[in-house]
Structure formats: structure tokens, C-alpha cells
Design a protein around this motif. Structure first.
Motif, PDB file in Angstrom:
ATOM      1  N   GLU A 137       0.817  -1.218   0.000  1.00 55.91           N
ATOM      2  CA  GLU A 137       0.000   0.000   0.000  1.00 55.91           C
ATOM      3  C   GLU A 137       0.848   1.264   0.000  1.00 55.91           C
ATOM      4  N   THR A 190      -3.089  -4.048   8.284  1.00 59.21           N
ATOM      5  CA  THR A 190      -2.945  -3.042   7.220  1.00 59.21           C
ATOM      6  C   THR A 190      -4.248  -2.269   7.026  1.00 59.21           C
ATOM      7  N   LEU A 231      -4.860   1.804   7.661  1.00 57.73           N
ATOM      8  CA  LEU A 231      -5.318   2.658   6.554  1.00 57.73           C
ATOM      9  C   LEU A 231      -6.776   3.090   6.716  1.00 57.73           C
TER      10      LEU A 231
END
Length: 415
Positions: A23, A394, A398
């Protein structure tokens, strides 16, 4: 671009780094060793959606007490006067109820199936780590254990997992004639396996290609906090700063969580394994030898055997040869044609599985400190659940909707 420090270079830490790097995050991984050992390397390499029943299950306490008096038994709690052990034991007792296990099973199944799907995606692109979908055989020798395993398999089947119930001759057929001295078995067709050492090499190579920084032999000793936020991560020789910090240090997690004022209930479950490179008459299908709680995994031309769960502490670095004998003696009882050569201590691996009291991992943020996330407590399923854990960490960082609900894996849950 977020900057993230991952503390811990095991499989959970590496998968967290992998999905974050995908990412576009800037990642630094800190490890107290050299990224070449630990449970991520010596485990059985099994991916197990079948393992829907957590360690803290009804009947486990009574069985554990019986095993305490057998020096070769698969489960042992090292007796000592220790407040953390007492608290952990009481929480385990409160968690080992039918209602709590039934609540945990769908959550564990969902997490495991998600994790397996991520392994499948990885293997489609590059299969350097020998990913195989041959399922898992639960082999049993006694009627009482057969009853337990059949009941567990029926629960797994009800949750949508593909299961075959095998008699002795059907086990022989599946194993292509390899002699097995068992009453029968359960074949979980949902399960898979891989080579854990090659997986770790694959992840490290991919992470370095993505620019992830590896810092070896630096033990994190403290954190500098300001306004409930980690400003600095202090090792014994350097300081590091980042937007987010992931604590993925397995059995060592409680020591570091205390540095930020959080008491994490987690104890090391010491296990052993050994790998026979040229075993004749070896099994083709990974298995669990149920009564002995021994894991058997064909890895390429070799076979890895592992087992035991000693609830202990990370300073216990001795190899308990009686526990290892318990593993070796069990093998020939299930596979009469498998002859295990003499094992010297150098050929025996041991590691510490991070065990929570309810048998569920800790995945997610702590409210007390804004920018730290926990990814630990996976017990025997660290490799199996690592991709899902890394992906969920993750998504949390985010601020995305997580692919799987984290409610039951909340690090701040009550026992």
C-alpha cells in the motif's frame, strides 16, 4: 505515505510489513535476533481452517491435569509461583466453556479461511514456498478420541468446511498403502501446508525488493510516549520514530506491552520439532496423531514432526528429552513402518508459541496508546493466520473496513 515500525521479524510481522508495503507505506522491521530463527521456522507449516476449536475448550483442564503426571505427555504447565501464570490460568478456566467456544468457532473459521485465500493468491504468482492443498488427516487409535474428533468434524462441517470421515481401510487408500495403525481418521480437505523456511525466505526477499528496511540484533527496550502516542521506539543502541508501531513479538509481547502501561495476558507454549530429510515409507498427507498431539508434515522430500505444549517462560531454554521421546515413540505407534533415527540435541528445534488464555489471537489497536497495534497470541496457528493478521492490521492502519470482524480478537477484551 505512512511510516510504520514493525517490532518482530516472525511470520506475522513479515506479513504485516508485506501488505503495508504493497500500500506504499515506508516500513522498518526491528528484531532482537537475525531474522533466521523462531516459531516461524520450526513450526509444522500447516494452514488449518479445520482448527476451529480454541485451546481453551471444555475438558481441556481435566485432561491437562492428567497429562501433568506423565513426563512424556503432550501438554504440561511448569509449576511455579507466578502472578501472571495464576491470572492466565484463571482466565483460561473462565474461557473454557461451551458457550464461549461456540462463539469463537465461526470467528476462527472465518479468519482461517480468509488467511488461506491469501496464501492461494500468493501461490498463484510465485510458489517458492511449496504450497500444497492435500488437506489434513486427524488420525485416532481409540474409540473415545474417535468420538471427540467426529463431533469436532461435524461442527466444522456445519460451518461449511469440507470433511471426509474415514475408516482404517480408507485411511490406507488415501495414504497409498502406507501402513497405519489407527481406528480411523478425519480428512479435512479444507487444509493446506507449505515449507515454512522457504516461506520466510520468500517474504524477506519480496520485502527487500519493496524497500523494507530490516534491522537485526536490536532489542526494543522502551518507548518514548507523548500525549498517549509513541514518539520514539528505543532499542539498546538506537531510536526510531514512525506514525504507527506494530507489536508482533510473539511470546515476548507482554514485556513490551508493559512499557506502554498495558498488561497483556499471554504465556509461552514451548514446543519441539525435528525434520528427517530422507525418511523411508513417509506419509503423503499432513496429519495430527490425535492421542499424542503430534503434527506430521511432508515437506518436499523431508518430513517434519512436532508437538508438545509446555506453558512456561522464555528463559526456559533447556530441551526436555522426555517430551521429545513422547513425540518419537508416538510416531511408530501410528505409522509402524516409519523408523525414526537417533536424535541428538542439535537436531531438535524448540520455540515458544504465544498463548492467550482463550486461545484467540490479539489483533488490533490499543485505546490507551493511539498509534500501537498488537498482532500476537496466535499459539500454534501463527503461520496459518499470519497473512490474514497482516492484512487486517494493514486495513486498520489505513482506516479501511476490515475483511473480517476483529471483535473477538480485540487486544482489550475481557476474560
Amino acid at each position: 505515505m505512512k511510516e510504520v515500525i514493525v517490532i518482530g521479524g516472525g511470520v506475522v510481522g513479515l506479513f504485516s510489513a508485506y501488505y503495508l508495503a504493497q500500500e506504499g507505506c515506508k516500513i522498518t522491521i526491528l528484531d532482537q535476533n537475525d531474522f533466521s530463527d523462531g516459531c516461524s521456522y520450526g513450526n509444522a507449516g500447516m494452514i488449518v481452517p479445520s482448527h476451529i476449536i480454541p485451546l481453551a475448550a471444555p475438558g481441556m483442564i481435566q485432561q491437562g491435569i492428567k497429562w501433568m503426571f506423565d513426563v512424556k505427555s503432550p501438554f504440561y504447565i511448569e509449576p511455579r509461583i507466578n502472578l501472571e501464570l495464576i491470572k492466565w490460568g484463571y482466565s483460561f478456566y473462565k474461557s473454557a466453556t461451551k458457550s464461549k467456544v461456540e462463539k469463537a468457532m465461526p470467528a476462527l473459521k472465518e479468519l482461517s479461511v480468509f488467511s488461506k485465500s491469501l496464501y492461494q493468491d500468493l501461490a498463484k504468482d510465485e510458489d517458492d514456498f511449496l504450497y500444497k492443498e492435500k488437506g489434513l488427516l486427524m488420525l485416532y487409535k481409540t474409540a473415545s478420541v474417535a468420538e471427540e474428533e467426529i463431533e469436532a468434524a461435524e461442527k466444522a462441517q456445519a460451518l461449511g468446511l469440507e470433511v471426509d470421515f474415514l475408516n482404517k481401510s480408507e485411511v490406507l487408500t488415501l495414504e497409498k498403502g502406507l501402513s497405519t495403525d489407527v481406528l480411523g481418521g478425519i480428512h479435512y480437505k479444507s487444509d493446506a501446508h507449505l515449507n515454512p523456511n522457504k516461506l520466510m525466505d520468500f517474504l524477506k526477499r519480496k520485502l527487500k525488493e519493496m524497500g523494507v528496511v530490516f534491522v537485526s540484533n536490536e532489542e526494543v527496550i522502551d518507548f518514548e510516549l507523548e500525549n498517549n502516542t509513541i514518539k520514539k521506539v528505543q532499542t539498546h543502541c538506537n531510536q526510531y520514530s514512525a506514525d504507527e508501531v506494530i507489536l508482533a513479538t510473539g511470546a515476548w509481547s507482554p514485556r513490551l506491552s508493559k512499557k506502554i502501561g498495558w498488561s497483556l495476558s499471554l504465556l509461552p507454549g514451548k514446543g519441539y520439532s525435528f525434520t528427517i530429510p530422507d525418511l523411508k515409507n513417509k506419509p503423503e498427507i499432513p496429519s495430527i496423531l490425535c492421542e499424542a498431539k503430534v503434527a506430521v508434515t511432508p515437506i518436499g522430500e523431508a518430513v517434519r514432526f512436532g508437538g508438545t505444549m509446555e506453558i512456561t517462560h522464555v528463559k526456559n531454554t533447556t530441551i526436555n528429552t522426555n517430551r521429545v521421546k513422547g513425540i518419537t515413540e508416538a510416531i511408530s505407534k501410528y505409522y509402524p513402518d516409519c523408523s525414526i533415527p537417533f536424535l541428538n540435541k542439535e537436531s531438535i528445534w524448540y520455540g515458544y508459541r504465544p498463548c492467550s488464555p482463550d486461545g484467540l489471537p490479539y489483533i488490533g489497536r490499543l485505546s490507551k496508546v493511539r498509534n500501537i497495534l498488537l498482532a500476537t497470541g496466535h499459539a500454534m496457528m501463527g503461520l496459518s493466520l499470519a497473512p490474514a493478521t497482516g492484512k487486517l492490521i494493514t486495513e486498520t492502519i489505513l482506516n479501511q473496513k476490515t475483511s473480517v470482524s476483529l471483535n473477538l480478537f480485540n487486544p482489550e477484551r475481557k476474560f
